[in-house]
Design a protein around this motif. Structure first.
Motif, PDB file in Angstrom:
ATOM      1  N   TYR A  98      36.166  29.749  53.086  1.00 32.97           N
ATOM      2  CA  TYR A  98      36.785  29.247  51.863  1.00 32.97           C
ATOM      3  C   TYR A  98      38.166  28.692  52.196  1.00 32.97           C
ATOM      4  O   TYR A  98      38.987  29.381  52.799  1.00 32.97           O
ATOM      5  CB  TYR A  98      36.908  30.354  50.820  1.00 32.97           C
ATOM      6  N   VAL A  99      38.397  27.432  51.859  1.00 29.33           N
ATOM      7  CA  VAL A  99      39.680  26.786  52.101  1.00 29.33           C
ATOM      8  C   VAL A  99      40.510  26.910  50.822  1.00 29.33           C
ATOM      9  O   VAL A  99      40.175  26.328  49.779  1.00 29.33           O
ATOM     10  CB  VAL A  99      39.498  25.308  52.490  1.00 29.33           C
ATOM     11  N   LYS A 100      41.617  27.658  50.938  1.00 30.62           N
ATOM     12  CA  LYS A 100      42.463  27.866  49.764  1.00 30.62           C
ATOM     13  C   LYS A 100      43.394  26.667  49.535  1.00 30.62           C
ATOM     14  O   LYS A 100      43.658  25.877  50.442  1.00 30.62           O
ATOM     15  CB  LYS A 100      43.313  29.120  49.949  1.00 30.62           C
ATOM     16  N   GLU A 101      43.920  26.630  48.320  1.00 23.24           N
ATOM     17  CA  GLU A 101      44.872  25.579  47.970  1.00 23.24           C
ATOM     18  C   GLU A 101      46.207  25.896  48.615  1.00 23.24           C
ATOM     19  O   GLU A 101      46.635  27.050  48.703  1.00 23.24           O
ATOM     20  CB  GLU A 101      45.029  25.497  46.443  1.00 23.24           C
ATOM     21  N   SER A 102      46.894  24.877  49.073  1.00 20.00           N
ATOM     22  CA  SER A 102      48.210  25.040  49.688  1.00 20.00           C
ATOM     23  C   SER A 102      49.199  25.576  48.660  1.00 20.00           C
ATOM     24  O   SER A 102      49.117  25.244  47.451  1.00 20.00           O
ATOM     25  CB  SER A 102      48.717  23.700  50.228  1.00 20.00           C
ATOM     26  N   ILE A 103      50.130  26.417  49.117  1.00 22.51           N
ATOM     27  CA  ILE A 103      51.107  26.984  48.190  1.00 22.51           C
ATOM     28  C   ILE A 103      52.264  26.056  47.937  1.00 22.51           C
ATOM     29  O   ILE A 103      53.143  26.339  47.115  1.00 22.51           O
ATOM     30  CB  ILE A 103      51.641  28.347  48.736  1.00 22.51           C
ATOM     31  N   PHE A 104      52.282  24.939  48.630  1.00 23.14           N
ATOM     32  CA  PHE A 104      53.378  23.978  48.424  1.00 23.14           C
ATOM     33  C   PHE A 104      52.892  22.810  47.594  1.00 23.14           C
ATOM     34  O   PHE A 104      51.741  22.405  47.674  1.00 23.14           O
ATOM     35  CB  PHE A 104      53.920  23.455  49.762  1.00 23.14           C
TER      36      PHE A 104
END
Length: 268
Positions: A262-268
């Motif tokens: 699972y590729v998470k969304e970037s926090i930036f």
């Protein structure tokens, strides 16, 4: 310097004769089996010419000598056996016996699963190997595994062997390119896959290649999209007891069959 060339028609004749010789050798080596139809001839004895079918017990009935067990014998060995019986019985002095294969039904190998042309193929020579039979079936499909499972009977006992096909050639494990026997079955399963979803360019399932790492698996999915980050991954891996383990993998970690990335969304 003058180069000698055969006339085209003569070259073609030479090639045809070579092909006939190879086919004749293949027939001589072929092990007879139940269901095969053969023609038996004895030189200068036309009354002894017969066409017959090898019985389920592997035998035929031949004039003058009666039942002859031919099952499992090569064509050449069967010719000798009939000739010896005719000579030993005092029927013919130095008989010259010829056996021609009319129809092959026995000694077949089944090739199943993820191959281009699944089906039953005749075992035409005594030295047919696993790679030969896979080639007859067109090889594994793009979704086929590198492992071929061979089952059959050896020495009266059930036999099963898993063979890593590429390693025969890449790792020179020539001993794994095993000889086949009539009645064997070759099965090629689907190749193992992993799954990728989330903020990936191309979510979906993909074939696991040899030695594949998380970084390479991510590349198969096109990498993270504009919102995703390769530093924010989560891997779901099924354990032996059926539970699901969640891991934050390193890019160099190996990928195992049925892993879900699972590729998470970037926090930036």
């Amino acid at each position: 310097m003058t180069t000698f060339r055969l006339p085209r028609f003569l070259a073609a004749a030479v090639l045809a004769l070579a092909s006939l010789g190879a086919n004749a050798q293949g027939q001589a080596d072929y092990p007879l089996g139940a269901g095969d139809t053969i023609r038996v001839q004895v030189f200068q004895n036309p009354d002894l010419t017969i066409e017959t079918r090898v019985s389920e017990r592997g035998s035929i009935t031949y004039p003058l000598i009666g039942a002859v067990e031919l099952g499992g014998l090569s064509v050449a060995a069967a010719e000798k056996k009939i000739a010896d019986a005719l000579q030993t019985g005092g029927f013919i002095q130095k008989p010259q016996v010829n056996i021609a294969l009319i129809q092959i039904r026995g000694n077949q190998v089944s090739v199943l699963g993820q191959v281009a042309r699944p089906g039953r193929f005749p075992l035409e020579t005594v030295n047919t190997r696993l790679s030969d039979m896979l080639a007859n079936a067109g090889g594994a499909t793009a979704g086929g595994d590198d492992i071929a499972i061979v089952t059959g009977v050896r020495d009266g006992k059930l036999f099963r062997k898993e063979v890593d096909i590429p390693s025969i050639f890449l790792a020179e494990k020539l001993q794994d390119n095993m000889l086949l026997q009539g009645g064997d079955t070759i099965y090629v399963h689907r190749a193992p896959v992993f799954y990728i979803y989330g903020e990936a360019q191309r979510s979906g399932s993909y074939r696991i290649e040899r030695g594949m790492t998380v970084m390479q698996a991510l590349a198969q999915g096109g990498g993270p999209n504009a919102r995703g980050s390769e530093k924010r991954l989560r891997l779901h891996r099924k354990q032996a007891n059926g539970s699901i383990q969640q891991i934050e993998p390193q890019l160099t970690d190996p990928v195992l069959p049925n892993d879900v990335i699972y590729v998470k969304e970037s926090i930036f």
